[in-house]
Each structure stands twice: as C-alpha cells, then as structure tokens.
Design a protein around this motif. Sequence first.
Motif, mmCIF file in Angstrom:
data_model
loop_
_atom_site.group_PDB
_atom_site.id
_atom_site.type_symbol
_atom_site.label_atom_id
_atom_site.label_comp_id
_atom_site.label_asym_id
_atom_site.label_seq_id
_atom_site.Cartn_x
_atom_site.Cartn_y
_atom_site.Cartn_z
ATOM 1 N N VAL A 136 0.875 -1.172 0.000
ATOM 2 C CA VAL A 136 0.000 0.000 0.000
ATOM 3 C C VAL A 136 0.906 1.214 0.000
ATOM 4 O O VAL A 136 1.863 1.276 0.767
ATOM 5 C CB VAL A 136 -0.923 0.021 1.228
ATOM 6 N N ILE A 170 -3.077 -4.600 5.274
ATOM 7 C CA ILE A 170 -3.285 -4.157 3.895
ATOM 8 C C ILE A 170 -4.743 -3.770 3.683
ATOM 9 O O ILE A 170 -5.050 -2.729 3.088
ATOM 10 C CB ILE A 170 -2.857 -5.251 2.907
ATOM 11 N N HIS A 188 -5.161 -7.315 -3.829
ATOM 12 C CA HIS A 188 -5.855 -7.305 -2.539
ATOM 13 C C HIS A 188 -7.222 -7.982 -2.633
ATOM 14 O O HIS A 188 -7.598 -8.748 -1.736
ATOM 15 C CB HIS A 188 -5.987 -5.870 -2.039
ATOM 16 N N ASP A 234 -2.319 2.067 -5.602
ATOM 17 C CA ASP A 234 -3.245 1.482 -4.647
ATOM 18 C C ASP A 234 -4.534 1.025 -5.314
ATOM 19 O O ASP A 234 -5.106 -0.013 -4.946
ATOM 20 C CB ASP A 234 -3.553 2.488 -3.537
ATOM 21 N N ASN A 280 -5.576 0.129 2.799
ATOM 22 C CA ASN A 280 -6.054 0.413 1.438
ATOM 23 C C ASN A 280 -7.576 0.298 1.378
ATOM 24 O O ASN A 280 -8.149 -0.152 0.387
ATOM 25 C CB ASN A 280 -5.405 -0.544 0.434
#
Length: 284
Positions: free
Chosen positions: A98, A235, A187, A179, A239
């Motif tokens: 991130v 994470i 992610h 991101d 984010n």
Amino acid sequence: MIKTLAVIGVGLIGGSFSRALKAAGVVQRVIGFDLDPDNLAEALQLGVVDEVAADYAAAVSAADLVFLAVPVRAMTAAVTACAPYLPAGCVVTDGGSVKEDLVAACEPLMPEGCHFVGGHPISGTEHSGAKASFATLFQGRRCILTPTGRTNQQALELVQRLWEAAGSRVECMEPLTHDRVFAAVSHLPHMVAYALVHAVDRSAEEEENILAFSAGGFRDFTRIASSDPSMWRDIALMNRLPLLSVLDRYQQEFAALKEKVAAGDGVWLENYFTTSKRLRDEII
C-alpha cells in the motif's frame, strides 16, 4: 553498488532482497534487524544477513540504504524509529503493498540529506520468515516504484538499479494509482480466497468436514489464504477505500452470476465463462 544495506524485517521479502543483492554482488555487507529475535538469529545462521543489530539505531547508523519489509501499518513507526540515526545521504525504501498513505507519512520523516523512495515488489509466496526467503524470488517479476514530487532523482535511480540487480522489471507509478491497481489485482483476490474458505467451511452439514474433500481446483484457488493474516489485515485496513470499491464491483458481478444460475440461463453462462477464459488466457 552499496557498501552497507540495512534490512528491517528479515522475512520472505526482506530476506529475499538481501539474498538477491548478495548473489548479484552489489552489496558488501547486510545488517539485519527484526522484532522477532528467533527469526533474526535464523537469518544470521542461514547467511541471509551478515550481521544482526540489537535495535534500529545499530541497524541503520552505518547504512547506505535501508530496506523496510515490515507490515504496512508498522512502517511509519519503523521509519520514525530509524530516522534520527540515518547517516547523511542514506536512502530509505520499502516493500509495502500500500503506497499513498505510507509514502505521504514517511517522506516528511526523512532528515536533511536523506531520501525516501516508495516501492512494492510484485512477488511473494504464502510462506513467511527468514527461512522462506530465496535469492530468485524477484527474477522476472515487476517492482513498482512510487516517486512523488519530493523524490530525489539519484535516490530513485539507485533503488531502481538495485531492484534490477535483484532481477525485477521496474516501473514507476503514482502512489494512488498503485493502490487502485493493486486493490483490484492483488488485494481483492486475497479477500476472495479468505472468504471462499469460510464459505465452504460453513456450508458443512451434520459436522461433516467438507474441506477434507477439497481437490486441486479449490486448493489452487485458495493457496493465498495461507498468507500471513496480520499482514493482510493491515493491507485491508490501509487500502480500505480502493479495496471497498473493487469489492463492490465484485459483488455486482457475483450477483449477476447468481441471478443467471437461478434463471437457468445456459447461453449467458457460457458466454460469461468464455469471456473470462479469454481474458485469463491473455494474461498467461
């Protein structure tokens, strides 16, 4: 290329960065520091690092470059702890996944004459610790650097050359763009894998262990659910907004899929799966 590298967090990423640069012959000495003393001792025993430090000050006081490989929510605290002891001209970089909040927090912490360069190697396994590290982890993989208007050009070039020496293909990207991109391609898949394991486990009837019957497809898909839970907690929280956005899109896609399965629409399903297969095959 550099005399002394300090690695803060000697796990899979930090340890592999050290091993890769040592194998490439671009660093003379690696000093390691880790909050887990057993892991740090193992890193020394395995030759991942050449020396170990008792604290942040001892780790970075002679470093030409500091590589931070700690959980992303611990990164700012680690930089704060290192900053008073950084020698003039030292470059600090990281391997966090991130970037926007992290870079914005760390850049102002640099003392005069020292420079921060945000980075993210797109590499990893589901394993952790110094024992999991290996020199070829970054070979042929991308590494994203996230310079800003404050980034020193020479520092950026040094970090780029080091990642190239480690075997990476380096690209630069704005922190917020990074991101948003990795919320979608990294992610989100981890969130889906964690959720899928729970969904299958909770579908068990009469206490039957459904997971015991999982075959290759389920195991391959959920491999990343074996990743470090604390790392992925951090994470997800750091984010949060980009991740929520792609989770919303995923829910929309899943709702459409559920609707067509319920309606028995085989034509739609085949077209949907065909498009997915084509997109997946193009990636490969």
